[in-house]
Design a protein around this motif. Structure first.
Motif, PDB file in Angstrom:
ATOM      1  N   GLY A 181       0.886  -1.043   0.129  1.00  0.00           N
ATOM      2  CA  GLY A 181       0.083   0.094   0.071  1.00  0.00           C
ATOM      3  C   GLY A 181       0.693   1.407  -0.023  1.00  0.00           C
ATOM      4  N   ALA A 182       0.512   2.357   0.140  1.00  0.00           N
ATOM      5  CA  ALA A 182       1.041   3.570   0.230  1.00  0.00           C
ATOM      6  C   ALA A 182       2.158   3.582   1.057  1.00  0.00           C
ATOM      7  N   ALA A 183       2.036   2.945   2.238  1.00  0.00           N
ATOM      8  CA  ALA A 183       3.142   3.071   3.334  1.00  0.00           C
ATOM      9  C   ALA A 183       4.291   2.114   2.874  1.00  0.00           C
ATOM     10  N   GLU A 184       4.120   1.073   1.849  1.00  0.00           N
ATOM     11  CA  GLU A 184       5.242   0.616   1.523  1.00  0.00           C
ATOM     12  C   GLU A 184       5.820   1.278  -0.175  1.00  0.00           C
ATOM     13  N   GLN A 185       4.905   1.797  -0.664  1.00  0.00           N
ATOM     14  CA  GLN A 185       5.195   2.333  -2.049  1.00  0.00           C
ATOM     15  C   GLN A 185       5.951   3.706  -1.860  1.00  0.00           C
ATOM     16  N   ALA A 186       5.745   4.382  -0.809  1.00  0.00           N
ATOM     17  CA  ALA A 186       6.420   5.702  -0.657  1.00  0.00           C
ATOM     18  C   ALA A 186       7.712   5.453  -0.617  1.00  0.00           C
ATOM     19  N   PRO A 187       8.444   4.612   0.529  1.00  0.00           N
ATOM     20  CA  PRO A 187       9.747   4.524   0.669  1.00  0.00           C
ATOM     21  C   PRO A 187      10.270   3.904  -0.505  1.00  0.00           C
ATOM     22  N   LEU A 188       9.548   3.019  -1.370  1.00  0.00           N
ATOM     23  CA  LEU A 188      10.056   2.383  -2.717  1.00  0.00           C
ATOM     24  C   LEU A 188      10.408   3.384  -3.513  1.00  0.00           C
ATOM     25  N   PHE A 192      14.248   4.234  -4.914  1.00  0.00           N
ATOM     26  CA  PHE A 192      14.450   3.966  -6.208  1.00  0.00           C
ATOM     27  C   PHE A 192      13.871   4.990  -7.067  1.00  0.00           C
ATOM     28  N   PRO A 193      14.414   6.164  -7.226  1.00  0.00           N
ATOM     29  CA  PRO A 193      13.606   7.487  -7.507  1.00  0.00           C
ATOM     30  C   PRO A 193      13.773   7.254  -9.277  1.00  0.00           C
ATOM     31  N   ARG A 194      14.389   6.396  -9.822  1.00  0.00           N
ATOM     32  CA  ARG A 194      14.325   6.219 -11.290  1.00  0.00           C
ATOM     33  C   ARG A 194      13.723   5.063 -11.592  1.00  0.00           C
ATOM     34  N   LEU A 195      13.124   4.350 -10.791  1.00  0.00           N
ATOM     35  CA  LEU A 195      12.158   2.917 -11.155  1.00  0.00           C
ATOM     36  C   LEU A 195      11.277   3.017 -12.195  1.00  0.00           C
TER      37      LEU A 195
END
Length: 361
Positions: A181-188, A192-195
C-alpha cells in the motif's frame, strides 16, 4: 484429475509468452519465463482457486515451476499452494510479520511439501528460475531482484511483508507489487527514484490504498490487475483506474479479459512478435471467459465457473460490473475496447502492442 484446455483455445495460445496473469478470481497468480527457456518458469503466488490455477498452468503448457515466489502469507495469494506443491523445485518466501492469521504459516506449509525455500528481503536477486535461488547466476535472459521489504525485526502487518520484484526479461521490465500500500510504496519511490517498468502488476487487486504519484512515475505502458468479477471490495478502485488512464497506461484486467499473456518480441527474450511482422514489439493475448478455458475439464466449481471469488457479492451501485461487452475497459485504448467487445461477438482477438521502456533504477 488432469486439466485439459479446449483445443480451440490451445490452438491460439502464444508459444513464446513471457508473462501471464492467470485468471484465479480475487487472487494473484503470475507466470514469468524467458521464452527461449520454456521449461524454466517462475510463479508469483498461487491464488486460492486450485482449479483456476491448474487450468491456467495447463493452458500455457507449464508442467514444472522452477521457482515459486510467495509475496506474502494471505490466503488469496497462497491458498492453492498444495495444488502445485509437487511441481515446484524451490521457493522464495517473505519474512514473517509475526501477525497471527489463524492459519498454518506459509513457511510450515512449504516445508511440509518438501520444497527447498529461502526467505528473502530487499537485495535478494537471481537469474532464471533454476532451484539455486539467490545465486544470481547468468542462466537466462530473465533476471529478478527483490526491491522490498527492507530487513526489519518486525512489520506492521502481513501486507507490509509483500515481496516487491522487478523482473527483466530481455529488455522487457516487469514490476510486481504484491499487496503493498501507500506506506510501502512511498519508501520504494525514495529508495529507487528512477524506477521504471514496461508492465506493472498493480498492487492489492487495484485497491484504493496506493501512494500518490507512484504509478505515474513508473512510465508503464500496461498495468495488469488480477481481480475477481463483482468482488465485494469494489476492486479495482475507480479513482485508481482514472489515474492509470490519465497516465496513458493500458489497463488489462483478469475479470474482463480472463488470463492475460504478454508476448516478448525480439527484445523481450523471444522470437519476433506473434503477429509475424518481425517488429519485435511485445504484444498481449487474452484467453477470454474462464468457462471457455476449462468448461470441458469437469472442474465445475472452479475453473469452469465464472471468474468470481468466494468473497464475491453484487457490486456497489456506483460501480457496475466490468463485464466484457457491457462497457469499455477504464483506462484502455481503442484496441483494448475492441478486444473486449470482440469476446462477446466471437470475433478474432487483437493483440495490443506497446514499446519497451526499460530502466534499472
Amino acid at each position: 484429475m488432469a486439466v485439459v484446455a479446449p483445443l480451440t483455445l490451445r490452438f491460439g495460445v502464444p508459444r513464446d509468452w513471457a508473462v501471464v496473469a492467470c485468471d484465479v478470481g480475487q487472487g494473484d497468480a503470475v507466470l514469468l519465463r524467458d521464452p527461449s527457456r520454456r521449461d524454466e518458469v517462475i510463479l508469483i503466488d498461487t491464488g486460492d482457486d486450485p482449479d483456476g490455477l491448474a487450468a491456467c498452468l495447463d493452458l500455457f503448457g507449464v508442467d514444472r515451476i522452477g521457482l515459486l515466489v510467495v509475496t506474502h502469507d494471505h490466503w488469496d495469494h497462497v491458498g492453492a499452494l498444495e495444488e502445485i506443491g509437487d511441481r515446484v523445485d524451490a521457493a522464495l518466501l517473505p519474512p514473517d510479520s509475526g501477525e497471527e492469521l489463524g492459519r498454518q504459516r506459509i513457511h510450515d506449509r512449504v516445508s511440509a511439501l518438501g520444497i527447498r525455500a529461502v526467505e528473502a528481503v530487499a537485495g535478494a536477486s537471481g537469474a532464471g528460475a533454476r532451484p539455486g535461488v539467490g545465486s544470481g547466476r547468468e542462466v537466462s535472459d530473465l533476471r529478478w531482484e527483490v526491491l522490498s521489504p527492507p530487513a526489519r525485526t518486525s512489520y506492521p502487518d502481513v501486507n507490509a511483508t509483500s515481496l516487491v520484484l522487478r523482473v527483466e526479461i530481455g529488455e522487457l521490465a516487469v514490476l510486481l507489487l504484491g499487496d503493498t500500500g501507500a506506506a510501502e510504496q512511498a519508501p520504494l519511490m525514495r529508495a529507487f527514484p528512477r524506477l521504471t517498468a514496461d508492465i506493472v502488476k498493480v498492487a492489492h487487486h487495484g485497491s484504493r490504498n496506493q501512494a500518490p504519484g507512484f504509478y505515474e512515475s513508473l512510465g508503464s505502458r500496461a498495468a495488469l490487475i488480477s481481480v475477481g468479477a463483482e468482488n465485494r471490495y469494489g476492486h479495482p478502485n475507480p479513482e485508481l483506474l482514472t489515474t492509470l488512464s490519465d497516465a496513458g497506461v493500458d489497463v488489462l484486467r483478469t475479470d474482463a479479459l480472463g488470463s492475460i499473456a504478454v508476448v516478448g518480441g525480439r527484445n523481450g527474450g523471444g522470437a519476433p512478435g506473434v503477429n509475424g511482422d518481425g517488429s519485435g514489439e511485445p504484444t498481449f493475448w487474452a484467453a477470454g471467459d474462464r468457462s471457455r478455458v476449462a468448461g470441458a475439464t469437469g472442474r465445475s466449481a472452479g475453473a469452469g465457473a465464472p471468474s468470481r471469488s468466494r468473497n464475491a457479492r453484487a457490486p456497489r451501485a456506483r460501480e457496475p460490473p466490468h463485464r466484457t461487452g457491457a462497457r469499455p475497459l477504464a483506462g484502455s485504448s481503442g484496441a483494448l475496447r475492441a478486444l473486449a467487445t470482440s469476446r462477446s461477438r466471437g470475433m478474432p482477438r487483437r493483440r495490443q502492442r506497446f514499446r519497451s521502456r526499460s530502466s534499472c533504477r
